[in-house]
Motif scaffolding. Sequence first.
Motif, PDB file in Angstrom:
ATOM      1  N   ALA A  24       0.861  -1.187   0.000  1.00 61.18           N
ATOM      2  CA  ALA A  24       0.000   0.000   0.000  1.00 61.18           C
ATOM      3  C   ALA A  24       0.896   1.236   0.000  1.00 61.18           C
ATOM      4  N   VAL A  25       0.790   2.028  -1.055  1.00 62.00           N
ATOM      5  CA  VAL A  25       1.690   3.178  -1.215  1.00 62.00           C
ATOM      6  C   VAL A  25       1.096   4.402  -0.521  1.00 62.00           C
ATOM      7  N   SER A  26       1.732   4.789   0.573  1.00 55.37           N
ATOM      8  CA  SER A  26       1.161   5.802   1.470  1.00 55.37           C
ATOM      9  C   SER A  26       1.857   7.149   1.385  1.00 55.37           C
ATOM     10  N   LYS A  27       2.665   7.360   0.360  1.00 55.54           N
ATOM     11  CA  LYS A  27       3.377   8.641   0.220  1.00 55.54           C
ATOM     12  C   LYS A  27       2.386   9.809   0.248  1.00 55.54           C
ATOM     13  N   THR A  28       2.773  10.852   0.928  1.00 58.41           N
ATOM     14  CA  THR A  28       2.011  12.093   1.136  1.00 58.41           C
ATOM     15  C   THR A  28       0.769  11.921   2.020  1.00 58.41           C
ATOM     16  N   GLU A  47       6.808   3.877   0.607  1.00 58.65           N
ATOM     17  CA  GLU A  47       7.039   5.328   0.645  1.00 58.65           C
ATOM     18  C   GLU A  47       8.107   5.699  -0.379  1.00 58.65           C
ATOM     19  N   ASN A  48       8.024   6.929  -0.885  1.00 64.96           N
ATOM     20  CA  ASN A  48       8.935   7.407  -1.932  1.00 64.96           C
ATOM     21  C   ASN A  48      10.024   8.347  -1.454  1.00 64.96           C
ATOM     22  N   TYR A  49       9.773   9.002  -0.322  1.00 63.78           N
ATOM     23  CA  TYR A  49      10.707  10.045   0.097  1.00 63.78           C
ATOM     24  C   TYR A  49      11.313   9.678   1.444  1.00 63.78           C
ATOM     25  N   PHE A  68      10.808   0.913   0.426  1.00 57.90           N
ATOM     26  CA  PHE A  68      11.207   2.177  -0.168  1.00 57.90           C
ATOM     27  C   PHE A  68      11.099   2.028  -1.677  1.00 57.90           C
ATOM     28  N   ILE A  69      10.197   2.805  -2.294  1.00 58.73           N
ATOM     29  CA  ILE A  69       9.913   2.606  -3.721  1.00 58.73           C
ATOM     30  C   ILE A  69      10.356   3.783  -4.574  1.00 58.73           C
ATOM     31  N   GLY A  70      10.922   4.808  -3.957  1.00 55.01           N
ATOM     32  CA  GLY A  70      11.337   5.980  -4.729  1.00 55.01           C
ATOM     33  C   GLY A  70      12.766   5.856  -5.212  1.00 55.01           C
ATOM     34  N   LEU A 152      13.199  -7.925  -9.476  1.00 58.11           N
ATOM     35  CA  LEU A 152      13.162  -6.719 -10.309  1.00 58.11           C
ATOM     36  C   LEU A 152      11.920  -5.879 -10.038  1.00 58.11           C
ATOM     37  N   MET A 153      12.049  -4.598 -10.303  1.00 55.00           N
ATOM     38  CA  MET A 153      10.932  -3.663 -10.218  1.00 55.00           C
ATOM     39  C   MET A 153      10.898  -2.838 -11.493  1.00 55.00           C
ATOM     40  N   GLY A 154       9.680  -2.530 -11.951  1.00 62.48           N
ATOM     41  CA  GLY A 154       9.575  -1.672 -13.116  1.00 62.48           C
ATOM     42  C   GLY A 154       8.243  -0.954 -13.168  1.00 62.48           C
ATOM     43  N   MET A 155       8.218   0.111 -13.944  1.00 61.92           N
ATOM     44  CA  MET A 155       6.998   0.898 -14.146  1.00 61.92           C
ATOM     45  C   MET A 155       6.685   0.975 -15.628  1.00 61.92           C
ATOM     46  N   ALA A 156       5.461   0.621 -15.973  1.00 62.95           N
ATOM     47  CA  ALA A 156       5.048   0.693 -17.376  1.00 62.95           C
ATOM     48  C   ALA A 156       4.735   2.143 -17.745  1.00 62.95           C
ATOM     49  N   GLY A 195       3.091  -3.132 -11.346  1.00 67.93           N
ATOM     50  CA  GLY A 195       1.664  -2.879 -11.249  1.00 67.93           C
ATOM     51  C   GLY A 195       1.348  -1.815 -10.226  1.00 67.93           C
ATOM     52  N   MET A 196       0.571  -0.797 -10.653  1.00 67.98           N
ATOM     53  CA  MET A 196       0.149   0.304  -9.797  1.00 67.98           C
ATOM     54  C   MET A 196      -1.369   0.440  -9.945  1.00 67.98           C
ATOM     55  N   SER A 197      -1.933   1.512  -9.388  1.00 71.32           N
ATOM     56  CA  SER A 197      -3.401   1.631  -9.406  1.00 71.32           C
ATOM     57  C   SER A 197      -4.010   1.448 -10.803  1.00 71.32           C
ATOM     58  N   GLY A 198      -3.386   2.053 -11.811  1.00 68.72           N
ATOM     59  CA  GLY A 198      -3.990   2.063 -13.137  1.00 68.72           C
ATOM     60  C   GLY A 198      -3.788   0.792 -13.943  1.00 68.72           C
ATOM     61  N   VAL A 211       2.428  -5.956  -6.191  1.00 65.69           N
ATOM     62  CA  VAL A 211       1.919  -4.724  -6.777  1.00 65.69           C
ATOM     63  C   VAL A 211       2.034  -3.588  -5.765  1.00 65.69           C
ATOM     64  N   ARG A 212       2.176  -2.372  -6.278  1.00 63.36           N
ATOM     65  CA  ARG A 212       2.340  -1.189  -5.425  1.00 63.36           C
ATOM     66  C   ARG A 212       1.174  -0.253  -5.708  1.00 63.36           C
ATOM     67  N   ILE A 213       0.236  -0.164  -4.773  1.00 64.00           N
ATOM     68  CA  ILE A 213      -0.994   0.567  -5.061  1.00 64.00           C
ATOM     69  C   ILE A 213      -1.226   1.691  -4.065  1.00 64.00           C
ATOM     70  N   GLY A 214      -1.368   2.905  -4.586  1.00 58.89           N
ATOM     71  CA  GLY A 214      -1.589   4.073  -3.753  1.00 58.89           C
ATOM     72  C   GLY A 214      -2.985   4.628  -3.881  1.00 58.89           C
ATOM     73  N   SER A 215      -3.248   5.340  -4.967  1.00 59.36           N
ATOM     74  CA  SER A 215      -4.466   6.151  -5.053  1.00 59.36           C
ATOM     75  C   SER A 215      -5.772   5.345  -4.975  1.00 59.36           C
ATOM     76  N   LEU A 216      -5.807   4.138  -5.458  1.00 60.42           N
ATOM     77  CA  LEU A 216      -7.053   3.359  -5.353  1.00 60.42           C
ATOM     78  C   LEU A 216      -7.431   3.110  -3.894  1.00 60.42           C
ATOM     79  N   ASP A 220      -6.794  10.118  -4.233  1.00 62.12           N
ATOM     80  CA  ASP A 220      -5.850  10.891  -5.051  1.00 62.12           C
ATOM     81  C   ASP A 220      -4.881  11.669  -4.181  1.00 62.12           C
ATOM     82  N   ARG A 221      -3.705  11.912  -4.736  1.00 69.87           N
ATOM     83  CA  ARG A 221      -2.719  12.712  -4.004  1.00 69.87           C
ATOM     84  C   ARG A 221      -2.750  14.143  -4.492  1.00 69.87           C
TER      85      ARG A 221
HETATM   86  C1  LIG Z   1       3.389   6.502  -6.336  1.00 66.11           C
HETATM   87  C2  LIG Z   1       3.922   5.197  -6.781  1.00 66.11           C
HETATM   88  C3  LIG Z   1       3.100   4.051  -6.865  1.00 66.11           C
HETATM   89  C4  LIG Z   1       1.611   4.087  -6.593  1.00 66.11           C
HETATM   90  O1  LIG Z   1       0.953   4.832  -7.558  1.00 66.11           O
HETATM   91  P1  LIG Z   1      -0.657   4.839  -7.689  1.00 66.11           P
HETATM   92  O2  LIG Z   1      -0.891   5.137  -9.105  1.00 66.11           O
HETATM   93  O3  LIG Z   1      -1.147   5.876  -6.750  1.00 66.11           O
HETATM   94  O4  LIG Z   1      -1.126   3.469  -7.320  1.00 66.11           O
HETATM   95  C5  LIG Z   1       3.689   2.863  -7.218  1.00 66.11           C
HETATM   96  N1  LIG Z   1       5.001   2.772  -7.506  1.00 66.11           N
HETATM   97  C6  LIG Z   1       5.817   3.837  -7.452  1.00 66.11           C
HETATM   98  C7  LIG Z   1       7.255   3.668  -7.774  1.00 66.11           C
HETATM   99  C8  LIG Z   1       5.305   5.079  -7.104  1.00 66.11           C
HETATM  100  O5  LIG Z   1       6.119   6.128  -7.080  1.00 66.11           O
END
Ligand SMILES: *Cc1c(COP(=O)(O)O)cnc(C)c1O
Length: 221
Positions: A24-28, A47-49, A68-70, A152-156, A195-198, A211-216, A220-221
Amino acid sequence: MSIHIQAYKEISGHCFNSSVALVAVSKTKPVGDILALYRAGQRDFGENYVQELVEKQPQLPAEIRWHFIGHLQTNKVKYIAPFVYLIHGVDSFKLLKEINKLAQKHNRVINVLLQVHIAKEETKFGLDETELEALLHNGELSLLTHIKIKGLMGMASFSEDENLVRAEFKSLKYLFDKLKQYEISNLQPDILSMGMSGDYTLAVEEGSTMVRIGSLIFGDR
Ligand SMILES: *Cc1c(COP(=O)(O)O)cnc(C)c1O
């Protein structure tokens, strides 16, 4: 309180059924929201920061596994080294060495993921395939006995184009499977963080294990 508890239950059920870990991505977001989700059963938070993580961590239950995901700067490793559970975004040997040094100082082994650049979008962060292979062939890697490379970690790409996103996830899954051919003492690849919210349902279909999910969940941040 603004957390979306019904959405959380659906997502965590989906992850549970697919044997996928949910971060659960709780940044901000305030500690009160994190605590509410903790009470609903969530244990992994991302968290990112560095500064924000270091402020929140002592205010919350010690059972929480902090991810730590940032993008982590070498000079900030020292602040999170005592407690961090998994560092997702490692993209250089220099950073691995620093994490190893601080982990040793705190008498622990720190789990890390290597970040791979899979998106079409321009970004400074993440290794490409060639850089990933170079890092794995670095003879000094196995000397870093206080880190464990867990995967590994990645963002599409942030895109509506499902085929594009799916292809990017496939490329990361392919590299993840290739990791298993290496025999390096501190490499134990069993986590594929994508994998993120979208796009998390696509990511799970393409073989994500985390999966790393924040806004869902948090709004929203
Ligand atoms: C903010 C963030 C997420 C979560 O993003 P959402 O779209 O809010 O789910 C996942 N991964 C990374 C690396 C992020 O910075």
